[in-house]
Write a protein that holds these residues in place. Structure first.
Motif, PDB file in Angstrom:
ATOM      1  N   PRO A  37       0.786  -1.239   0.000  1.00  0.00           N
ATOM      2  CA  PRO A  37       0.000   0.000   0.000  1.00  0.00           C
ATOM      3  C   PRO A  37       0.818   1.289   0.000  1.00  0.00           C
ATOM      4  N   ASP A  38       1.850   1.391   0.793  1.00  0.00           N
ATOM      5  CA  ASP A  38       2.609   2.636   0.862  1.00  0.00           C
ATOM      6  C   ASP A  38       3.408   2.905  -0.414  1.00  0.00           C
ATOM      7  N   TYR A  39       3.741   1.882  -1.169  1.00  0.00           N
ATOM      8  CA  TYR A  39       4.498   2.072  -2.398  1.00  0.00           C
ATOM      9  C   TYR A  39       3.589   2.330  -3.592  1.00  0.00           C
ATOM     10  N   ALA A  40       2.422   1.741  -3.603  1.00  0.00           N
ATOM     11  CA  ALA A  40       1.529   1.848  -4.757  1.00  0.00           C
ATOM     12  C   ALA A  40       1.130   3.288  -5.055  1.00  0.00           C
ATOM     13  N   LYS A  41       1.062   4.129  -4.037  1.00  0.00           N
ATOM     14  CA  LYS A  41       0.646   5.508  -4.284  1.00  0.00           C
ATOM     15  C   LYS A  41       1.718   6.318  -5.023  1.00  0.00           C
ATOM     16  N   TYR A  42       2.898   5.764  -5.204  1.00  0.00           N
ATOM     17  CA  TYR A  42       3.968   6.462  -5.901  1.00  0.00           C
ATOM     18  C   TYR A  42       4.186   5.952  -7.323  1.00  0.00           C
ATOM     19  N   ALA A  43       3.315   5.118  -7.820  1.00  0.00           N
ATOM     20  CA  ALA A  43       3.532   4.481  -9.120  1.00  0.00           C
ATOM     21  C   ALA A  43       2.570   5.015 -10.177  1.00  0.00           C
ATOM     22  N   LEU A  44       3.102   5.226 -11.360  1.00  0.00           N
ATOM     23  CA  LEU A  44       2.299   5.502 -12.541  1.00  0.00           C
ATOM     24  C   LEU A  44       2.623   4.377 -13.511  1.00  0.00           C
ATOM     25  N   ILE A  45       1.610   3.621 -13.866  1.00  0.00           N
ATOM     26  CA  ILE A  45       1.830   2.460 -14.717  1.00  0.00           C
ATOM     27  C   ILE A  45       1.289   2.764 -16.107  1.00  0.00           C
TER      28      ILE A  45
END
Length: 96
Positions: free
Chosen positions: A12-20
């Motif tokens: 969860p804490d990493y997913a908010k920093y990703a643009l896929i």
């Protein structure tokens, strides 16, 4: 599942920093420019750290030999890096 065993995007804490960006359109330049712009504006607004970003290029390799997958992944990474250089040259410090 332990966070070390899960794909990082599911943490969860990493997913908010990703643009896929998916390879669903033959023209990837526009989505890459849009993603770079989103990252740039979030850095300028202070929503994310202004210390750079990490670019991943991923390709399926299950039905393709490993050498071909590496070539394709390298090409996609270099292509994306070149596109980002055009729109945000000061953001791209190095590309491996």
């Amino acid at each position: 599942m332990d966070d070390l065993c899960r794909p990082w995007i599911q943490v969860p804490d990493y997913a908010k920093y990703a643009l896929i960006i998916g390879p669903y359109n033959p023209s990837l330049a526009d989505p890459i420019h849009k993603a770079a712009g989103i990252i740039e504006s979030n850095m300028q607004a202070g929503r994310i750290p202004d210390d750079g970003f990490l670019l991943f290029a991923s390709v399926p390799f299950q039905d393709v030999d490993q050498a071909r997958a590496k070539i394709k992944s390298s090409f996609l990474c270099e292509f994306a890096a070149n596109e980002i250089r055009q729109s945000n040259p000061h953001r791209l410090r190095s590309c491996m």
